[in-house]
Motif scaffolding. Sequence first.
Motif, PDB file in Angstrom:
ATOM      1  N   ARG A   1      52.677  60.509  25.770  1.00 35.49           N
ATOM      2  CA  ARG A   1      52.144  59.427  26.543  1.00 35.49           C
ATOM      3  C   ARG A   1      53.191  58.390  27.102  1.00 35.49           C
ATOM      4  N   LYS A   2      54.228  58.402  26.317  1.00 35.86           N
ATOM      5  CA  LYS A   2      54.667  57.020  26.566  1.00 35.86           C
ATOM      6  C   LYS A   2      55.380  57.272  28.239  1.00 35.86           C
ATOM      7  N   SER A   3      55.956  58.680  28.147  1.00 37.73           N
ATOM      8  CA  SER A   3      57.291  59.600  29.427  1.00 37.73           C
ATOM      9  C   SER A   3      56.155  59.614  30.692  1.00 37.73           C
ATOM     10  N   GLY A   4      55.219  59.984  30.072  1.00 40.85           N
ATOM     11  CA  GLY A   4      53.842  60.501  31.224  1.00 40.85           C
ATOM     12  C   GLY A   4      55.011  62.617  31.531  1.00 40.85           C
ATOM     13  N   LEU A   5      55.325  62.647  31.360  1.00 43.51           N
ATOM     14  CA  LEU A   5      56.384  63.479  31.836  1.00 43.51           C
ATOM     15  C   LEU A   5      56.096  65.081  30.707  1.00 43.51           C
TER      16      LEU A   5
ATOM     17  N   ILE B   1      55.944  74.205  28.346  1.00 41.82           N
ATOM     18  CA  ILE B   1      55.810  73.418  28.656  1.00 41.82           C
ATOM     19  C   ILE B   1      55.223  72.209  28.042  1.00 41.82           C
ATOM     20  N   HIS B   2      55.114  70.919  27.230  1.00 43.49           N
ATOM     21  CA  HIS B   2      54.160  70.508  26.236  1.00 43.49           C
ATOM     22  C   HIS B   2      53.906  68.816  27.317  1.00 43.49           C
ATOM     23  N   GLY B   3      52.392  69.042  27.107  1.00 42.20           N
ATOM     24  CA  GLY B   3      52.084  67.671  27.176  1.00 42.20           C
ATOM     25  C   GLY B   3      51.042  66.645  27.055  1.00 42.20           C
ATOM     26  N   ALA B   4      51.166  65.592  26.630  1.00 41.15           N
ATOM     27  CA  ALA B   4      49.683  64.703  26.074  1.00 41.15           C
ATOM     28  C   ALA B   4      48.894  65.224  25.611  1.00 41.15           C
TER      29      ALA B   4
ATOM     30  N   ARG C   1      51.430  73.951  26.183  1.00 43.22           N
ATOM     31  CA  ARG C   1      50.917  73.384  24.876  1.00 43.22           C
ATOM     32  C   ARG C   1      50.614  71.375  24.302  1.00 43.22           C
ATOM     33  N   VAL C   2      49.830  70.879  24.082  1.00 41.80           N
ATOM     34  CA  VAL C   2      49.609  69.195  23.174  1.00 41.80           C
ATOM     35  C   VAL C   2      49.643  69.388  22.153  1.00 41.80           C
ATOM     36  N   PRO C   3      51.401  69.005  22.176  1.00 37.12           N
ATOM     37  CA  PRO C   3      51.799  68.973  20.790  1.00 37.12           C
ATOM     38  C   PRO C   3      50.801  67.787  19.724  1.00 37.12           C
TER      39      PRO C   3
END
Length: 327
Positions: free
Chosen positions: A136-140, A68-71, A124-126
């Motif tokens: 960032r744009k999607s916030g998903l 799962i990727h996040g900002a 993970r935060v790429p």
Amino acid sequence: MTARLISVSPSKPEAAAIKDAAAALEAGQLVAFPTETVYGLGADARSDKAVAKIFASKGRPSFNPLIIHGASLEQLEKYADFNDMARELALHFWPGPLTLVLPRKEDSGISLLASAGLPALALRVPSHPVAQALLRKSGLPVAAPSANKSGHISATTPQHVLDELGDKIDVVLGAGRCTVGLESTIIDLTTPTPTLLRPGGVPREPIERITGKLALTASKAARPNSPGQLESHYAPNAAVRLNATHVEADEALLAFGPDMGMKGGVARMNLSPNGDLHEAAANLFSMLHELDKSGARAIAVMPIPEEGLGLAINDRLTRAAAPRPEA
Ligand code: TXA
Ligand code: MG
């Protein structure tokens, strides 16, 4: 379907293009995007349906759990419990090619299919500017395996992605070659000693300065090249009985397709009344979970055809039905 290629500058992605790709993710579409390691095949991690599309397009014979990727760390803290060591690793190595496996929060809202029913999430935060901009744009939360067919090598250019998956996905956000070219390092922090599940973009030594000596993987769970060998999938409390053609009074029914004539049982759900394997995959883990709560002695599962996503569904069900080790 032919994927729409949206080309952007790798260092300064154009805002309109990112907005376009983020909207596709929000609409439940599959969007391949560059990370510093390899291209990821992204979908909204909260949506069972969107995640099921990932497995369908990759042709995975079983449901491997997805990263799962996040900002940001702040965002990912909503989905899993970070202990002090996890936070320290995140502060050192994020954004970057390190994935942490942590206990999933009860109310994380992440699709159970995305983590293959496991009680842990890989996060993970790429660092790639395009991945950052998109997240960032999607916030998903974005579930994303490497954007290649199952068993093939990972894609590191937009052309690789198009060659592998161009006819199966919606959008390719293209931004040239990935710089690391090797997948992220995966550390499991749910084990008594932190465990290296997969060597990757961050070398072991700087990690061990924080964790101490890492255990080497005993589980096959994160070996990317061993599909179907996951040992620690979610197993319901109830027993699982396959290829059911009737339901006992103390059983729950997990139906597939028309279930006429299947009477009785303490609870029932249908993976897909129309016999759609894609819909069935999306519902599998959440329905097993739901039926388990009914307190049934066993979950009786109707036969699932051994084709397309049916292979992965049956793989998972066979594991759930296998004899359990003595407690
Ligand atoms: O660099 C990367 O990690 C790339 C980019 C796109 O971020 N992603 C990637 O994903 O390599 P994939 O799906 O090809 O490999 C993810 C690995 C799998 O081997 C899977 O078993 C492991 O992560 N994994 C995912 N969730 C897990 C969990 N909850 N527990 C243990 N292992 C997990
Ligand atoms: Mg892979």
